[in-house]
Design a protein around this motif. Structure first.
Motif, mmCIF file in Angstrom:
data_model
loop_
_atom_site.group_PDB
_atom_site.id
_atom_site.type_symbol
_atom_site.label_atom_id
_atom_site.label_comp_id
_atom_site.label_asym_id
_atom_site.label_seq_id
_atom_site.Cartn_x
_atom_site.Cartn_y
_atom_site.Cartn_z
ATOM 1 N N LYS A 224 -60.289 -32.150 -82.117
ATOM 2 C CA LYS A 224 -61.040 -33.118 -82.901
ATOM 3 C C LYS A 224 -60.078 -34.107 -83.557
ATOM 4 C CE LYS A 224 -64.287 -33.446 -86.792
ATOM 5 N NZ LYS A 224 -65.018 -32.679 -87.839
ATOM 6 N N GLY A 225 -60.358 -35.405 -83.407
ATOM 7 C CA GLY A 225 -59.496 -36.438 -83.965
ATOM 8 C C GLY A 225 -58.472 -36.952 -82.983
ATOM 9 N N SER A 226 -58.313 -36.250 -81.852
ATOM 10 C CA SER A 226 -57.374 -36.679 -80.820
ATOM 11 C C SER A 226 -58.120 -37.442 -79.722
ATOM 12 C CB SER A 226 -56.668 -35.468 -80.207
ATOM 13 O OG SER A 226 -55.918 -35.837 -79.068
ATOM 14 N N SER A 227 -57.380 -38.238 -78.948
ATOM 15 C CA SER A 227 -57.995 -38.998 -77.854
ATOM 16 C C SER A 227 -57.605 -38.459 -76.484
ATOM 17 C CB SER A 227 -57.580 -40.472 -77.947
ATOM 18 O OG SER A 227 -56.163 -40.590 -77.861
ATOM 19 N N ALA A 228 -56.725 -37.460 -76.435
ATOM 20 C CA ALA A 228 -56.207 -36.979 -75.154
ATOM 21 C C ALA A 228 -56.609 -35.536 -74.881
ATOM 22 C CB ALA A 228 -54.688 -37.093 -75.125
ATOM 23 N N TYR A 229 -57.000 -35.280 -73.639
ATOM 24 C CA TYR A 229 -57.301 -33.919 -73.196
ATOM 25 C C TYR A 229 -56.041 -33.281 -72.613
ATOM 26 C CZ TYR A 229 -62.413 -34.115 -73.585
ATOM 27 O OH TYR A 229 -63.697 -34.178 -74.048
ATOM 28 N N THR A 230 -55.888 -31.982 -72.827
ATOM 29 C CA THR A 230 -54.814 -31.218 -72.202
ATOM 30 C C THR A 230 -55.436 -30.094 -71.378
ATOM 31 O OG1 THR A 230 -54.606 -29.773 -74.134
ATOM 32 C CG2 THR A 230 -53.162 -31.707 -74.025
ATOM 33 N N THR A 231 -54.773 -29.719 -70.298
ATOM 34 C CA THR A 231 -55.302 -28.683 -69.412
ATOM 35 C C THR A 231 -55.002 -27.295 -69.969
ATOM 36 O OG1 THR A 231 -55.094 -30.085 -67.464
ATOM 37 C CG2 THR A 231 -55.202 -27.713 -67.095
ATOM 38 N N VAL A 232 -56.044 -26.474 -70.030
ATOM 39 C CA VAL A 232 -55.925 -25.108 -70.537
ATOM 40 C C VAL A 232 -55.673 -24.135 -69.390
ATOM 41 C CG1 VAL A 232 -57.113 -23.256 -71.781
ATOM 42 C CG2 VAL A 232 -57.454 -25.651 -72.457
#
Length: 279
Positions: A224-232
């Protein structure tokens, strides 16, 4: 089907003309499609030319893949440039799918008919445009997805010409959809979240969407608050395109699945599903 029948006629005419006229002849610009195309047929419809006529800058759908759903009807453009020191008389292009032009299993003829709409750039060059309309419900089978090619010919005012059976390749793909649903919501920190989803794509044989099995799909998280997705992690779809995996909840954020795409199916991201994490 209209498109397959049209290209079958063109291909058949090419073969017949090859027997009757083994050398290329200048085409009559007032003639119909079959006459224009077959007038350039030699023993096989391979690249051929005479003189200094050139074709360049071939672009299909603005350089993007053509993507159709199970019942989508879509129009898109083909543009190209033709040039010759004497000027261009006319030009024409069609689209085809298959291992070779002679063995094409599908194709498309332009809405404009047997001559591209060309605009004069200068005394030697024209900029040409054609529109193609493809209806997945009537014109396509699943085996037609993937790489398609552009067959194009241009004739100069001095009867020089150039013919290319593969002037450009482009992708025609089966539209994809992807979902993601994380539960429970909200969840306590450190507890297990289950993230389910499904990857489907257009089925042009049945005209209904169907699960895409055996595909690697990334589970991604955005705080929340970030614009980038990271792979889990990476998960594979089951026989019906379903996805299911678990993760430990840590902070508020969005979970989504992300599919990189294949040659027949475009990349797609699921909408992020927000999960609130309680302490």
């Amino acid at each position: 089907m209209r498109i397959r029948a049209s290209v079958a006629l063109v291909t058949g005419a090419l073969a017949l003309t090859a027997l009757a006229a083994p050398t290329a002849q200048a085409a009559d610009p007032s003639a119909g499609l079959a006459a224009k195309v077959t007038s350039f047929a030699s023993v096989s419809p391979k690249d051929d030319s005479t003189g200094d006529t050139k074709i360049s800058n071939v672009v299909v759908n603005g350089g993007k893949a053509v993507v159709l759903g199970s019942t989508t009807k879509k129009s898109f453009t083909l543009t190209f440039t033709a040039s010759d020191d004497s000027g261009i008389d006319w030009a024409f292009a069609l689209l085809w799918h298959g291992s070779t032009f002679e063995k094409s299993d599908n194709g498309a003829l332009p809405d404009e008919g047997d001559k591209a709409k060309c605009t004069v750039v200068d005394s030697t060059t024209v900029s040409c445009k054609e529109t193609f309309t493809v209806d997945a419900k009537y014109d396509l089978l699943n085996t037609n997805a993937g790489a398609w090619k552009v067959w194009v010919v241009a004739q100069a005012k001095d009867t020089d010409y150039v013919q290319k059976d593969n002037a450009k390749s482009f992708s025609l793909q089966r539209a994809s959809k992807l979902t993601a649903d994380a539960t429970p919501e909200p969840v306590k920190k450190g507890k297990t979240l289950t993230v389910k989803g499904r990857l489907t794509r257009a089925n042009w044989d049945t005209n209904k969407d169907a699960g895409y099995s055996g595909q690697s799909v990334k589970l991604q998280f955005r705080k929340k608050g970030s614009s980038a997705y990271t792979t889990v992690k990476t998960v594979k779809t089951d026989s019906k395109g379903n996805l299911k995996t678990t993760v430990k909840a840590s902070v508020d954020g969005y979970y989504r699945y992300s599919f990189a795409g294949t040659s027949t199916t475009p990349a797609v991201n699921a909408a992020g599903d927000f999960v609130q994490v309680k302490k």
